[in-house]
Design a protein around this motif. Sequence first.
Motif, PDB file in Angstrom:
ATOM      1  N   ALA A 181     -44.901 -80.031  -8.980  1.00 19.43           N
ATOM      2  CA  ALA A 181     -43.661 -80.306  -8.042  1.00 19.43           C
ATOM      3  C   ALA A 181     -42.622 -79.581  -8.276  1.00 19.43           C
ATOM      4  O   ALA A 181     -41.657 -79.318  -7.561  1.00 19.43           O
ATOM      5  CB  ALA A 181     -43.265 -81.853  -8.154  1.00 19.43           C
ATOM      6  N   ASP A 182     -42.354 -79.119  -9.724  1.00 25.23           N
ATOM      7  CA  ASP A 182     -41.306 -78.397 -10.235  1.00 25.23           C
ATOM      8  C   ASP A 182     -41.682 -76.654 -10.182  1.00 25.23           C
ATOM      9  O   ASP A 182     -40.736 -75.983 -10.424  1.00 25.23           O
ATOM     10  CB  ASP A 182     -41.201 -78.565 -11.796  1.00 25.23           C
ATOM     11  N   GLY A 183     -42.561 -76.743  -9.284  1.00 28.53           N
ATOM     12  CA  GLY A 183     -42.815 -75.098  -9.044  1.00 28.53           C
ATOM     13  C   GLY A 183     -43.454 -74.208 -10.144  1.00 28.53           C
ATOM     14  O   GLY A 183     -43.503 -73.004  -9.936  1.00 28.53           O
ATOM     15  N   ARG A 184     -43.952 -74.864 -11.173  1.00 30.48           N
ATOM     16  CA  ARG A 184     -44.425 -74.273 -12.147  1.00 30.48           C
ATOM     17  C   ARG A 184     -46.180 -74.467 -12.116  1.00 30.48           C
ATOM     18  O   ARG A 184     -46.503 -75.796 -11.830  1.00 30.48           O
ATOM     19  CB  ARG A 184     -43.807 -74.505 -13.583  1.00 30.48           C
ATOM     20  N   TYR A 185     -46.750 -73.523 -12.667  1.00 30.29           N
ATOM     21  CA  TYR A 185     -48.272 -73.536 -12.633  1.00 30.29           C
ATOM     22  C   TYR A 185     -48.686 -74.114 -14.200  1.00 30.29           C
ATOM     23  O   TYR A 185     -48.016 -73.631 -15.060  1.00 30.29           O
ATOM     24  CB  TYR A 185     -48.973 -72.133 -12.505  1.00 30.29           C
ATOM     25  N   ARG A 186     -49.558 -75.264 -13.834  1.00 33.08           N
ATOM     26  CA  ARG A 186     -49.901 -75.895 -15.213  1.00 33.08           C
ATOM     27  C   ARG A 186     -51.673 -75.824 -15.145  1.00 33.08           C
ATOM     28  O   ARG A 186     -52.090 -75.789 -14.118  1.00 33.08           O
ATOM     29  CB  ARG A 186     -49.472 -77.166 -15.474  1.00 33.08           C
ATOM     30  N   TRP A 187     -52.301 -75.650 -16.450  1.00 30.10           N
ATOM     31  CA  TRP A 187     -53.757 -75.651 -16.321  1.00 30.10           C
ATOM     32  C   TRP A 187     -54.162 -77.079 -15.737  1.00 30.10           C
ATOM     33  O   TRP A 187     -53.604 -78.076 -15.985  1.00 30.10           O
ATOM     34  CB  TRP A 187     -54.043 -75.700 -17.871  1.00 30.10           C
ATOM     35  N   HIS A 188     -55.441 -77.088 -15.082  1.00 32.52           N
ATOM     36  CA  HIS A 188     -55.824 -77.920 -14.185  1.00 32.52           C
ATOM     37  C   HIS A 188     -56.594 -78.983 -15.154  1.00 32.52           C
ATOM     38  O   HIS A 188     -57.544 -79.221 -14.821  1.00 32.52           O
ATOM     39  CB  HIS A 188     -56.505 -77.281 -13.038  1.00 32.52           C
ATOM     40  N   TRP A 189     -55.981 -79.452 -16.120  1.00 32.80           N
ATOM     41  CA  TRP A 189     -56.774 -80.584 -16.852  1.00 32.80           C
ATOM     42  C   TRP A 189     -55.324 -81.484 -17.418  1.00 32.80           C
ATOM     43  O   TRP A 189     -54.422 -81.190 -17.560  1.00 32.80           O
ATOM     44  CB  TRP A 189     -57.355 -80.069 -18.017  1.00 32.80           C
ATOM     45  N   ASP A 190     -55.847 -82.646 -17.818  1.00 29.56           N
ATOM     46  CA  ASP A 190     -54.814 -83.680 -18.279  1.00 29.56           C
ATOM     47  C   ASP A 190     -54.649 -83.323 -19.683  1.00 29.56           C
ATOM     48  O   ASP A 190     -55.335 -83.199 -20.544  1.00 29.56           O
ATOM     49  CB  ASP A 190     -55.577 -85.055 -18.110  1.00 29.56           C
ATOM     50  N   PRO A 191     -53.063 -83.150 -19.876  1.00 30.57           N
ATOM     51  CA  PRO A 191     -52.581 -82.908 -21.330  1.00 30.57           C
ATOM     52  C   PRO A 191     -53.029 -84.016 -22.165  1.00 30.57           C
ATOM     53  O   PRO A 191     -53.336 -83.591 -23.481  1.00 30.57           O
ATOM     54  CB  PRO A 191     -51.081 -82.794 -21.124  1.00 30.57           C
ATOM     55  N   ARG A 192     -53.439 -85.335 -21.928  1.00 34.90           N
ATOM     56  CA  ARG A 192     -53.785 -86.325 -22.836  1.00 34.90           C
ATOM     57  C   ARG A 192     -55.194 -85.810 -23.395  1.00 34.90           C
ATOM     58  O   ARG A 192     -55.616 -86.482 -24.431  1.00 34.90           O
ATOM     59  CB  ARG A 192     -53.763 -87.802 -22.189  1.00 34.90           C
ATOM     60  N   PHE A 193     -55.953 -84.814 -22.828  1.00 28.08           N
ATOM     61  CA  PHE A 193     -57.275 -84.453 -23.386  1.00 28.08           C
ATOM     62  C   PHE A 193     -56.942 -83.968 -24.734  1.00 28.08           C
ATOM     63  O   PHE A 193     -58.038 -83.919 -25.516  1.00 28.08           O
ATOM     64  CB  PHE A 193     -57.675 -83.365 -22.442  1.00 28.08           C
ATOM     65  N   MET A 194     -55.825 -83.406 -24.886  1.00 27.60           N
ATOM     66  CA  MET A 194     -55.755 -82.830 -26.454  1.00 27.60           C
ATOM     67  C   MET A 194     -55.019 -83.750 -27.325  1.00 27.60           C
ATOM     68  O   MET A 194     -54.377 -83.296 -28.259  1.00 27.60           O
ATOM     69  CB  MET A 194     -54.851 -81.696 -26.193  1.00 27.60           C
ATOM     70  N   ASP A 195     -54.939 -84.893 -27.120  1.00 30.54           N
ATOM     71  CA  ASP A 195     -54.203 -86.023 -28.096  1.00 30.54           C
ATOM     72  C   ASP A 195     -54.735 -86.332 -29.297  1.00 30.54           C
ATOM     73  O   ASP A 195     -54.057 -86.220 -30.287  1.00 30.54           O
ATOM     74  CB  ASP A 195     -54.035 -87.244 -27.234  1.00 30.54           C
ATOM     75  N   ALA A 196     -56.114 -85.710 -29.414  1.00 31.70           N
ATOM     76  CA  ALA A 196     -56.736 -86.250 -30.685  1.00 31.70           C
ATOM     77  C   ALA A 196     -56.473 -85.069 -31.615  1.00 31.70           C
ATOM     78  O   ALA A 196     -56.172 -84.028 -31.479  1.00 31.70           O
ATOM     79  CB  ALA A 196     -58.191 -86.403 -30.543  1.00 31.70           C
ATOM     80  N   ASP A 197     -56.717 -85.479 -33.123  1.00 33.86           N
ATOM     81  CA  ASP A 197     -56.674 -84.366 -33.950  1.00 33.86           C
ATOM     82  C   ASP A 197     -57.622 -83.527 -33.950  1.00 33.86           C
ATOM     83  O   ASP A 197     -58.991 -84.007 -34.207  1.00 33.86           O
ATOM     84  CB  ASP A 197     -56.573 -85.137 -35.302  1.00 33.86           C
TER      85      ASP A 197
END
Length: 282
Positions: A181-197
């Motif tokens: 919505a802010d006009g920026r492109y982000r990778w098409h995956w949930d950022p929480r996917f990278m939460d684990a160590d």
Amino acid sequence: MAARYFIGMHGTRLAADVGGDAAAPPVILMHGGGQTRHAWANAFDELVAHGYHVISLDTRGHGQSDWAVDGDYSVQAQVGDLRMVIATLDEKPALVGASMGGVTSLIGLGADPELARALVLVDVAPRLEIEGIERIVAFMRSHADGFASLEEAAAAVTRYNPARPRPASPDGLRKNLRLAADGRYRWHWDPRFMDADPIAATRELSRQMLAAAERIRIPTLLVRGRLSNVISRESVAQLQRHIPHLEVADIEGAGHMVAGDNNDAFNASILAFLNRTMKQAH
């Protein structure tokens, strides 16, 4: 091609491209972490053209699949999703998994060795080189604020993988990015996917994969990028000790992103394997 949807664990909708005769030998394609089903576009078309029923999945939290409501992106959740997709088929499939998709496939087969008829692991094995994993994680965690344009995203990919020729147009990245919505492109995956160590997670997954490998009896192919910094010759040798019937294909000029780096050689290797293991008894 419009996405079709399967229902995974806890009602999670899983988007997929589905092609080929439903009565043909089934093949399920599972992409790597941070990718989408479009990573398999050329392989999907080749497999359909050679007479397979192909399902190319967006893993939970990736592409057009649902983000996990509870943020569960564990291998157990992904194996559960895979089992539910397989349950919709009339016969056991071949599983083709790249990186994360290969982890899911191998651990799933370790829990149920009858889950599939054949297995293709794409640049993944129980022994994962930590330096290569750290480089992938660093790339995936970078640019959390997205990109101002497709060209900016393409430049980031080129810096990460300079050996791969940069496409003349960045438009191919549209399927891997979402316009926020802010006009920026982000990778098409949930950022929480990278939460684990990532390092702790890698060590635990390596342990689970090695235990699973002991139970593999179906035909198995490891496709390795010869330039990979994730799977080494020692990784291959270790897996061969645990799966003595393992076949290995080294793809010239390819790194961890094997299918994208040398698609023709990749397709030829998996087609030769699947034609022997899936069609002879069909």
